[in-house]
Design an enzyme around this catalytic site. Structure first.
Site, mmCIF file in Angstrom:
data_model
loop_
_atom_site.group_PDB
_atom_site.id
_atom_site.type_symbol
_atom_site.label_atom_id
_atom_site.label_comp_id
_atom_site.label_asym_id
_atom_site.label_seq_id
_atom_site.Cartn_x
_atom_site.Cartn_y
_atom_site.Cartn_z
ATOM 1 N N LYS A 146 42.991 53.822 31.147
ATOM 2 C CA LYS A 146 43.847 53.648 32.328
ATOM 3 C C LYS A 146 44.882 54.747 32.466
ATOM 4 O O LYS A 146 45.314 55.048 33.578
ATOM 5 C CB LYS A 146 44.554 52.284 32.272
ATOM 6 C CG LYS A 146 43.678 51.132 32.712
ATOM 7 C CD LYS A 146 44.548 49.981 33.163
ATOM 8 C CE LYS A 146 43.764 48.891 33.841
ATOM 9 N NZ LYS A 146 44.635 47.766 34.218
ATOM 10 N N LYS B 235 32.184 49.843 34.522
ATOM 11 C CA LYS B 235 32.222 48.412 34.866
ATOM 12 C C LYS B 235 32.671 48.204 36.311
ATOM 13 O O LYS B 235 33.439 49.012 36.847
ATOM 14 C CB LYS B 235 33.091 47.636 33.863
ATOM 15 C CG LYS B 235 34.554 47.743 34.084
ATOM 16 C CD LYS B 235 35.357 46.739 33.263
ATOM 17 C CE LYS B 235 36.817 46.943 33.641
ATOM 18 N NZ LYS B 235 37.780 46.082 33.051
ATOM 19 N N LYS C 221 37.973 45.530 40.335
ATOM 20 C CA LYS C 221 38.668 45.276 41.597
ATOM 21 C C LYS C 221 39.581 46.430 41.960
ATOM 22 O O LYS C 221 39.995 46.556 43.107
ATOM 23 C CB LYS C 221 39.434 43.941 41.583
ATOM 24 C CG LYS C 221 40.306 43.683 40.355
ATOM 25 C CD LYS C 221 41.008 42.327 40.439
ATOM 26 C CE LYS C 221 40.971 41.528 39.152
ATOM 27 N NZ LYS C 221 41.652 42.131 37.998
HETATM 28 P P1 TYM Z 1 41.079 41.493 34.582
HETATM 29 O O1 TYM Z 1 42.022 41.065 35.638
HETATM 30 O O2 TYM Z 1 40.689 42.925 34.524
HETATM 31 O O3 TYM Z 1 39.755 40.652 34.654
HETATM 32 C C1 TYM Z 1 39.766 39.221 34.618
HETATM 33 C C2 TYM Z 1 38.600 38.724 33.808
HETATM 34 O O4 TYM Z 1 37.367 39.229 34.351
HETATM 35 C C3 TYM Z 1 36.629 39.895 33.334
HETATM 36 N N1 TYM Z 1 35.951 41.044 33.953
HETATM 37 C C4 TYM Z 1 34.638 41.282 33.891
HETATM 38 N N2 TYM Z 1 33.638 40.625 33.280
HETATM 39 C C5 TYM Z 1 32.388 41.129 33.410
HETATM 40 N N3 TYM Z 1 32.108 42.255 34.116
HETATM 41 C C6 TYM Z 1 33.089 42.951 34.740
HETATM 42 N N4 TYM Z 1 32.799 44.041 35.434
HETATM 43 C C7 TYM Z 1 34.420 42.462 34.637
HETATM 44 N N5 TYM Z 1 35.611 42.899 35.119
HETATM 45 C C8 TYM Z 1 36.525 42.021 34.685
HETATM 46 C C9 TYM Z 1 37.654 40.357 32.314
HETATM 47 O O5 TYM Z 1 37.077 40.549 31.043
HETATM 48 C C10 TYM Z 1 38.644 39.214 32.336
HETATM 49 O O6 TYM Z 1 38.202 38.169 31.497
HETATM 50 N N6 TYM Z 1 43.877 41.794 30.436
HETATM 51 C C11 TYM Z 1 43.189 40.882 31.327
HETATM 52 C C12 TYM Z 1 44.081 39.821 31.917
HETATM 53 C C13 TYM Z 1 44.837 39.009 30.937
HETATM 54 C C14 TYM Z 1 44.329 38.019 30.054
HETATM 55 C C15 TYM Z 1 45.433 37.509 29.355
HETATM 56 C C16 TYM Z 1 43.057 37.538 29.801
HETATM 57 C C17 TYM Z 1 46.182 39.064 30.747
HETATM 58 N N7 TYM Z 1 46.542 38.166 29.797
HETATM 59 C C18 TYM Z 1 45.306 36.524 28.385
HETATM 60 C C19 TYM Z 1 42.913 36.546 28.833
HETATM 61 C C20 TYM Z 1 44.017 36.049 28.135
HETATM 62 C C21 TYM Z 1 42.593 41.690 32.467
HETATM 63 O O7 TYM Z 1 43.006 42.789 32.773
HETATM 64 O O8 TYM Z 1 41.629 41.034 33.148
#
Ligand code: TYM
Length: 332
Positions: free
Chosen positions: A111, A194, A197
């Site tokens: 990032k 990947k 969004k």
């Molecule tokens: P984020 O917002 O990027 O994504 C949310 C969830 O979606 C999953 N994900 C995917 N899974 C499969 N293929 C993809 N292309 C894909 N893109 C996203 C992510 O693995 C995630 O589960 N750091 C986290 C948010 C977070 C969090 C937490 C998660 C903050 N605190 C505590 C779990 C527990 C994040 O950026 O997710």
């Protein structure tokens, strides 16, 4: 009963990757667990967000999550900044985590890109806040996609070091629940990246708010190769785009990827893509409709989030107070 925690950043509209990699699993875990789900706005601002767009995205993310099947009456759904315990515990974890650990985080490297000096300090300590999100609830099961694996390992390192440094068996070990098939849904433009969004290209992803025509058009234009679909999974190994589309179809139809190949082997993408597009459009239509319905009544949505935050705080605040006491901070 293991408590479940998971979060999603309101850094855009949720994608098919978010749905298949995470939210669908959140929905399934509700039946047998106490669940806490969080729209992590404090994580989103580790990179600049337009304030009005952030407000809109936070509400839209909450609405989408409910539309996917999260029940905010039986479980807890809220936005992170409404429960100060997250940021307060994160500060303690900033003092527990080691620089060497954070330096190994691949997400920070990805990032921050080539200009690391210009990245925010928040982006660097992002994993400490994520550890606080989970551990403030003593949650032990965290449904996420594959890209979050390293963050969960770091949260476990933090929990262990805290317990060691303060001679307490206080924070539990966490287990990531990562789906078997769709843990990594890839970009429609580049099968090695990947689906995200926050990707600048809208053509790279299917958003949960896309209508049927948009979905058909995005899948028709999705990058593929000229060969027909093969008969075995091994033959997909060096065809990331083809493998991704087969994986999406397998996940949405709840069938093994091999069964998808059994059905489509020998057919070209001209035949496979329309079937896939129809399947995606059919799965997302009710989610899109329900999200729009919920977004039509913002006061009701905000009230739901406030109630969720109050219930979340009732769990997290006493856990934070115990952690503060262990560290030697005087009670408030
Ligand atoms: P984020 O917002 O990027 O994504 C949310 C969830 O979606 C999953 N994900 C995917 N899974 C499969 N293929 C993809 N292309 C894909 N893109 C996203 C992510 O693995 C995630 O589960 N750091 C986290 C948010 C977070 C969090 C937490 C998660 C903050 N605190 C505590 C779990 C527990 C994040 O950026 O997710």
């Amino acid at each position: 009963m293991a408590r479940v925690f998971s979060g999603i950043q309101p850094s855009g509209v949720p994608t098919l990757g978010n749905y298949l990699g995470a939210i669908r699993n959140w929905v399934a875990l509700q039946a047998a667990h106490e669940c806490v789900f969080c729209v992590v706005d404090l994580h989103a601002i580790t990179v600049w967000q337009d304030p009005a767009a952030l407000r809109q995205a936070t509400r839209e993310m909450a609405a989408s999550v409910i539309a996917c099947g999260i029940d905010p009456a039986r479980h807890i759904l809220f936005h992170q900044s409404a429960v100060p315990a997250h940021a307060q515990l994160a500060w303690i974890f900033n003092c527990v985590a080691r620089l060497g650990w954070l330096n190994r985080m691949t997400q920070f490297k990805d990032k921050s890109g080539s200009d690391r000096e210009a990245a925010s300090a928040g982006l660097y300590v992002y994993p400490n806040l994520m550890a606080a999100d989970i551990l403030a609830y003593h949650a032990t099961l965290v449904p996420v996609g594959d890209d979050q694996r390293q963050h969960i390992e770091l949260a476990n390192d933090i929990a262990q070091k805290f317990n060691h440094d303060y001679a307490a068996d206080f924070f539990p070990q966490i287990q990531a629940a990562i789906p078997a098939i769709s843990a990594r849904v890839m970009s429609l433009r580049d099968g090695t990246k990947k689906m995200s969004k926050s990707d600048p290209s809208d053509q790279s992803r299917i958003s949960l708010t896309d209508d049927a025509d948009t979905i058909v058009q995005k899948i028709r234009k999705a990058k593929t190769d000229p060969a027909p679909l093969p008969a075995t999974l091994a033959e997909l190994e060096h065809r990331p785009e083809a493998r991704n589309l087969v994986g999406i179809f397998a996940a949405l139809t709840d069938t093994p990827a091999q069964s998808v190949l059994d059905r489509f082997a020998g057919q070209g993408f001209g035949q496979f893509k329309p079937v896939l597009a129809e399947c995606v459009a059919e799965a997302l239509a009710p989610i899109r409709a329900e999200t729009r319905r919920l977004m039509a009544d913002i006061p009701a949505l905000d009230a739901l989030l406030r109630q969720g935050a109050a219930r979340a705080a009732a769990i997290a605040t006493p856990i934070l107070a115990e952690a503060e006491a262990l560290v030697g901070l005087l009670p408030r």
